[in-house]
Scaffold this motif. Structure first.
Motif, PDB file in Angstrom:
ATOM      1  N   MET A 128     -12.013   1.774  42.928  1.00  0.00           N
ATOM      2  CA  MET A 128     -10.839   2.013  42.098  1.00  0.00           C
ATOM      3  C   MET A 128     -11.209   2.018  40.624  1.00  0.00           C
ATOM      4  O   MET A 128     -12.239   1.508  40.219  1.00  0.00           O
ATOM      5  CB  MET A 128      -9.788   0.927  42.358  1.00  0.00           C
ATOM      6  N   GLY A 129     -10.325   2.648  39.821  1.00  0.00           N
ATOM      7  CA  GLY A 129     -10.395   2.464  38.380  1.00  0.00           C
ATOM      8  C   GLY A 129     -11.027   3.564  37.555  1.00  0.00           C
ATOM      9  O   GLY A 129     -10.918   3.544  36.338  1.00  0.00           O
ATOM     10  N   ARG A 130     -11.688   4.557  38.190  1.00  0.00           N
ATOM     11  CA  ARG A 130     -12.343   5.554  37.349  1.00  0.00           C
ATOM     12  C   ARG A 130     -11.322   6.477  36.681  1.00  0.00           C
ATOM     13  O   ARG A 130     -10.337   6.888  37.294  1.00  0.00           O
ATOM     14  CB  ARG A 130     -13.335   6.372  38.176  1.00  0.00           C
ATOM     15  N   LEU A 131     -11.582   6.756  35.417  1.00  0.00           N
ATOM     16  CA  LEU A 131     -10.646   7.525  34.605  1.00  0.00           C
ATOM     17  C   LEU A 131     -11.415   8.580  33.823  1.00  0.00           C
ATOM     18  O   LEU A 131     -12.358   8.258  33.104  1.00  0.00           O
ATOM     19  CB  LEU A 131      -9.928   6.578  33.626  1.00  0.00           C
ATOM     20  N   LYS A 132     -10.986   9.835  33.977  1.00  0.00           N
ATOM     21  CA  LYS A 132     -11.658  10.915  33.232  1.00  0.00           C
ATOM     22  C   LYS A 132     -10.886  11.187  31.954  1.00  0.00           C
ATOM     23  O   LYS A 132      -9.716  11.562  31.998  1.00  0.00           O
ATOM     24  CB  LYS A 132     -11.720  12.184  34.085  1.00  0.00           C
ATOM     25  N   VAL A 133     -11.524  10.978  30.816  1.00  0.00           N
ATOM     26  CA  VAL A 133     -10.876  11.250  29.533  1.00  0.00           C
ATOM     27  C   VAL A 133     -10.972  12.739  29.248  1.00  0.00           C
ATOM     28  O   VAL A 133     -12.050  13.327  29.316  1.00  0.00           O
ATOM     29  CB  VAL A 133     -11.541  10.441  28.395  1.00  0.00           C
ATOM     30  N   LEU A 134      -9.819  13.353  28.983  1.00  0.00           N
ATOM     31  CA  LEU A 134      -9.776  14.794  28.753  1.00  0.00           C
ATOM     32  C   LEU A 134      -9.924  15.032  27.263  1.00  0.00           C
ATOM     33  O   LEU A 134      -8.989  14.857  26.505  1.00  0.00           O
ATOM     34  CB  LEU A 134      -8.455  15.377  29.249  1.00  0.00           C
ATOM     35  N   MET A 146       0.851  -1.202   0.000  1.00  0.00           N
ATOM     36  CA  MET A 146       0.000   0.000   0.000  1.00  0.00           C
ATOM     37  C   MET A 146       0.887   1.252   0.000  1.00  0.00           C
ATOM     38  O   MET A 146       1.848   1.343   0.760  1.00  0.00           O
ATOM     39  CB  MET A 146      -0.892  -0.014   1.244  1.00  0.00           C
ATOM     40  N   SER A 147       0.597   2.201  -0.859  1.00  0.00           N
ATOM     41  CA  SER A 147       1.418   3.409  -0.927  1.00  0.00           C
ATOM     42  C   SER A 147       1.093   4.331   0.252  1.00  0.00           C
ATOM     43  O   SER A 147       0.060   4.194   0.894  1.00  0.00           O
ATOM     44  CB  SER A 147       1.163   4.154  -2.241  1.00  0.00           C
ATOM     45  N   ASP A 148       1.974   5.291   0.477  1.00  0.00           N
ATOM     46  CA  ASP A 148       1.766   6.216   1.585  1.00  0.00           C
ATOM     47  C   ASP A 148       0.502   7.039   1.396  1.00  0.00           C
ATOM     48  O   ASP A 148      -0.241   7.299   2.321  1.00  0.00           O
ATOM     49  CB  ASP A 148       2.967   7.163   1.710  1.00  0.00           C
ATOM     50  N   ALA A 149       0.274   7.448   0.140  1.00  0.00           N
ATOM     51  CA  ALA A 149      -0.892   8.298  -0.129  1.00  0.00           C
ATOM     52  C   ALA A 149      -2.176   7.559   0.240  1.00  0.00           C
ATOM     53  O   ALA A 149      -3.073   8.120   0.867  1.00  0.00           O
ATOM     54  CB  ALA A 149      -0.917   8.693  -1.605  1.00  0.00           C
ATOM     55  N   GLN A 150      -2.227   6.278  -0.110  1.00  0.00           N
ATOM     56  CA  GLN A 150      -3.399   5.488   0.246  1.00  0.00           C
ATOM     57  C   GLN A 150      -3.493   5.315   1.755  1.00  0.00           C
ATOM     58  O   GLN A 150      -4.557   5.418   2.333  1.00  0.00           O
ATOM     59  CB  GLN A 150      -3.313   4.110  -0.404  1.00  0.00           C
ATOM     60  N   ALA A 151      -2.319   5.077   2.352  1.00  0.00           N
ATOM     61  CA  ALA A 151      -2.299   4.794   3.787  1.00  0.00           C
ATOM     62  C   ALA A 151      -2.849   5.968   4.590  1.00  0.00           C
ATOM     63  O   ALA A 151      -3.591   5.773   5.545  1.00  0.00           O
ATOM     64  CB  ALA A 151      -0.880   4.471   4.241  1.00  0.00           C
ATOM     65  N   THR A 152      -2.501   7.201   4.202  1.00  0.00           N
ATOM     66  CA  THR A 152      -2.968   8.341   4.984  1.00  0.00           C
ATOM     67  C   THR A 152      -4.482   8.473   4.882  1.00  0.00           C
ATOM     68  O   THR A 152      -5.130   8.948   5.791  1.00  0.00           O
ATOM     69  CB  THR A 152      -2.314   9.658   4.508  1.00  0.00           C
ATOM     70  N   LYS A 153      -5.050   8.045   3.789  1.00  0.00           N
ATOM     71  CA  LYS A 153      -6.498   8.124   3.650  1.00  0.00           C
ATOM     72  C   LYS A 153      -7.192   6.966   4.378  1.00  0.00           C
ATOM     73  O   LYS A 153      -8.376   7.037   4.646  1.00  0.00           O
ATOM     74  CB  LYS A 153      -6.896   8.058   2.179  1.00  0.00           C
ATOM     75  N   SER A 154      -6.445   5.922   4.641  1.00  0.00           N
ATOM     76  CA  SER A 154      -7.060   4.698   5.163  1.00  0.00           C
ATOM     77  C   SER A 154      -7.416   4.791   6.634  1.00  0.00           C
ATOM     78  O   SER A 154      -8.186   3.978   7.117  1.00  0.00           O
ATOM     79  CB  SER A 154      -6.120   3.504   4.996  1.00  0.00           C
ATOM     80  N   PHE A 155      -6.814   5.735   7.357  1.00  0.00           N
ATOM     81  CA  PHE A 155      -7.105   5.785   8.788  1.00  0.00           C
ATOM     82  C   PHE A 155      -6.878   7.187   9.340  1.00  0.00           C
ATOM     83  O   PHE A 155      -6.197   8.008   8.714  1.00  0.00           O
ATOM     84  CB  PHE A 155      -6.249   4.778   9.568  1.00  0.00           C
ATOM     85  N   GLU A 156      -7.451   7.426  10.506  1.00  0.00           N
ATOM     86  CA  GLU A 156      -7.155   8.632  11.275  1.00  0.00           C
ATOM     87  C   GLU A 156      -6.635   8.196  12.633  1.00  0.00           C
ATOM     88  O   GLU A 156      -7.070   7.176  13.174  1.00  0.00           O
ATOM     89  CB  GLU A 156      -8.424   9.469  11.500  1.00  0.00           C
ATOM     90  N   ARG A 157      -5.697   8.985  13.173  1.00  0.00           N
ATOM     91  CA  ARG A 157      -5.156   8.678  14.494  1.00  0.00           C
ATOM     92  C   ARG A 157      -5.674   9.697  15.497  1.00  0.00           C
ATOM     93  O   ARG A 157      -5.633  10.900  15.250  1.00  0.00           O
ATOM     94  CB  ARG A 157      -3.624   8.739  14.435  1.00  0.00           C
ATOM     95  N   TYR A 158      -6.193   9.226  16.606  1.00  0.00           N
ATOM     96  CA  TYR A 158      -6.714  10.113  17.653  1.00  0.00           C
ATOM     97  C   TYR A 158      -5.917   9.888  18.938  1.00  0.00           C
ATOM     98  O   TYR A 158      -5.771   8.748  19.381  1.00  0.00           O
ATOM     99  CB  TYR A 158      -8.194   9.833  17.905  1.00  0.00           C
ATOM    100  N   SER A 159      -5.399  10.976  19.494  1.00  0.00           N
ATOM    101  CA  SER A 159      -4.666  10.885  20.760  1.00  0.00           C
ATOM    102  C   SER A 159      -5.611  11.190  21.911  1.00  0.00           C
ATOM    103  O   SER A 159      -6.440  12.090  21.807  1.00  0.00           O
ATOM    104  CB  SER A 159      -3.520  11.906  20.795  1.00  0.00           C
ATOM    105  N   HIS A 160      -5.461  10.450  22.977  1.00  0.00           N
ATOM    106  CA  HIS A 160      -6.293  10.694  24.152  1.00  0.00           C
ATOM    107  C   HIS A 160      -5.441  10.738  25.408  1.00  0.00           C
ATOM    108  O   HIS A 160      -4.419  10.060  25.500  1.00  0.00           O
ATOM    109  CB  HIS A 160      -7.335   9.593  24.316  1.00  0.00           C
ATOM    110  N   VAL A 161      -5.908  11.545  26.348  1.00  0.00           N
ATOM    111  CA  VAL A 161      -5.269  11.620  27.653  1.00  0.00           C
ATOM    112  C   VAL A 161      -6.355  11.468  28.696  1.00  0.00           C
ATOM    113  O   VAL A 161      -7.463  11.984  28.526  1.00  0.00           O
ATOM    114  CB  VAL A 161      -4.527  12.977  27.806  1.00  0.00           C
ATOM    115  N   GLY A 162      -6.057  10.715  29.752  1.00  0.00           N
ATOM    116  CA  GLY A 162      -7.030  10.544  30.818  1.00  0.00           C
ATOM    117  C   GLY A 162      -6.374  10.699  32.177  1.00  0.00           C
ATOM    118  O   GLY A 162      -5.196  10.370  32.350  1.00  0.00           O
ATOM    119  N   VAL A 163      -7.129  11.242  33.124  1.00  0.00           N
ATOM    120  CA  VAL A 163      -6.634  11.405  34.491  1.00  0.00           C
ATOM    121  C   VAL A 163      -7.344  10.406  35.400  1.00  0.00           C
ATOM    122  O   VAL A 163      -8.569  10.279  35.352  1.00  0.00           O
ATOM    123  CB  VAL A 163      -6.903  12.835  35.021  1.00  0.00           C
ATOM    124  N   ALA A 164      -6.571   9.707  36.212  1.00  0.00           N
ATOM    125  CA  ALA A 164      -7.142   8.729  37.143  1.00  0.00           C
ATOM    126  C   ALA A 164      -7.919   9.460  38.232  1.00  0.00           C
ATOM    127  O   ALA A 164      -7.358  10.267  38.966  1.00  0.00           O
ATOM    128  CB  ALA A 164      -6.038   7.881  37.758  1.00  0.00           C
TER     129      ALA A 164
END
Ligand SMILES: [Zn+2]
Length: 337
Positions: free
Chosen positions: A312-318, A1-19
């Motif tokens: 325990m375990g609760r996480l707030k996604v920012l 798969m070429s790079d041009a196709q690859a960039t269209k094939s997905f999106e990346r989302y970053s997440h941060v969460g606080v315990a």
């Protein structure tokens, strides 16, 4: 798969969460050193992490709950996708299991092991990285600071190098020695705005940004592992409601207000088929991500990992962009708890 196709094939989302609570994602009961119930660590860095597979499993359950909740408010007939939440093992008599339908948000986004009529499985349109420790709260003589390191920042795609492996770097920290727990370090100046800017972009709140301290990767691992929360608890005998004899045990956890980061890769649904069918539940990576995000309010209400009954375990996604949606889901999640 070429790079041009690859960039269209997905999106990346970053997440941060606080315990919101201490978080314990266990290794499954192996006794290591002085602690009975240890948490999962990265084999290379020895840093605690939450495996992407654990995250995916929890989010799957919560998305299924959100879907079910939405359905309940509109019509009270049988559930559409009753068995799509869990691991999808079929019951005896070949009933249950993931539905595997192209119209099912849970199965298309999170995948399934085996489709209807025993057709092949599907990996799912969303892929989850491990949850890495980004900022770790440590007690100092100046109050709490949140410690990070070049390696921890790299997992959040923030590049920063430090000069002295044995110093603790803070804003205006030159010559200001600081103890991190029991460890006393010389102070250095954190002059690069890139660190703060990068963290701010990830929605890390100001009260943490004001108190960031940077150390080498090696020190970070030491500091984290010597400042984990270790709690002692007693197993309860369910038949009597009293403490079981000899049932004192200890477990470790990420302390409250630890900051974790992870990435979600959302693939383009049009590039996949389930059997011969096009995927109908979601149309593009944004919609895949919208499905994943439905779980965030539940993560804050119900948490991730073990010991949930011990608070325990609760996480707030920012995630500032999910403001209004998250609020309405919070109301739903609150109603269920
Ligand atoms: Zn399904």
């Amino acid at each position: 798969m070429s790079d041009a196709q690859a960039t269209k094939s997905f999106e990346r989302y970053s997440h941060v969460g606080v315990a919101v609570d201490p978080i314990h994602v266990g290794t499954g009961g192996a006794r290591l050193g002085r602690v009975d119930n240890t948490i999962v660590r990265d084999p290379a860095t020895k840093l605690p992490k939450i495996p992407g597979s654990s995250l995916a499993g929890v989010l799957r359950t919560y998305v299924a709950m959100a879907e079910e909740n939405g359905r309940n408010q509109t019509q009270r007939s049988k559930p559409y996708y009753p068995d799509c939440a869990g691991q999808g093992q079929k019951r005896e008599g070949d009933t249950g299991g993931h539905c595997g339908q192209p119209s099912c948000k849970v199965c298309t986004v999170f995948g399934f092991a085996r489709g209807k009529d025993s057709a092949g499985g599907f990996a799912g349109l969303a892929a989850f990285s491990d949850m890495h420790l980004l900022l770790f709260p440590v007690a100092t003589r100046e109050g709490p600071v949140w410690v990070t390191s070049p390696g921890a920042l790299r997992a959040a795609r923030i590049d920063h190098k430090i000069d002295d492996e044995n110093k603790v770097y803070r804003r205006n920290g030159q010559g200001q020695g600081l103890n991190l727990g029991w460890l006393l370090l010389d102070g250095g100046n954190l002059t690069d705005d890139g660190v703060e800017g990068g963290l701010r972009k990830l929605r890390v709140p100001n009260f943490i940004l004001d108190r960031v301290a940077l150390v080498s990767d090696k020190l970070f691992s030491h500091v984290v592992n010597s400042n984990l929360e270790v709690r002692t608890s007693v197993a309860i005998d369910p038949s009597t409601g009293g403490a079981e004899e000899g049932a004192l045990f200890t477990y470790e956890a990420l302390p409250r207000s630890s900051v974790l980061c992870w990435e979600v890769i959302c693939r383009f649904p049009g590039h996949f088929r389930i059997g011969k069918d096009q995927i109908a539940a979601v149309k593009n990576p944004e919609e895949v991500h919208e499905v994943v995000r439905k779980a965030h309010a539940y993560l804050e209400a119900l948490g991730i990992g073990g010991m949930g009954t011990r608070g325990m375990g609760r996480l707030k996604v920012l995630d500032a962009s999910s403001g209004t949606a998250a609020q309405s889901q919070e109301a739903e999640a609150g109603g269920m708890a």
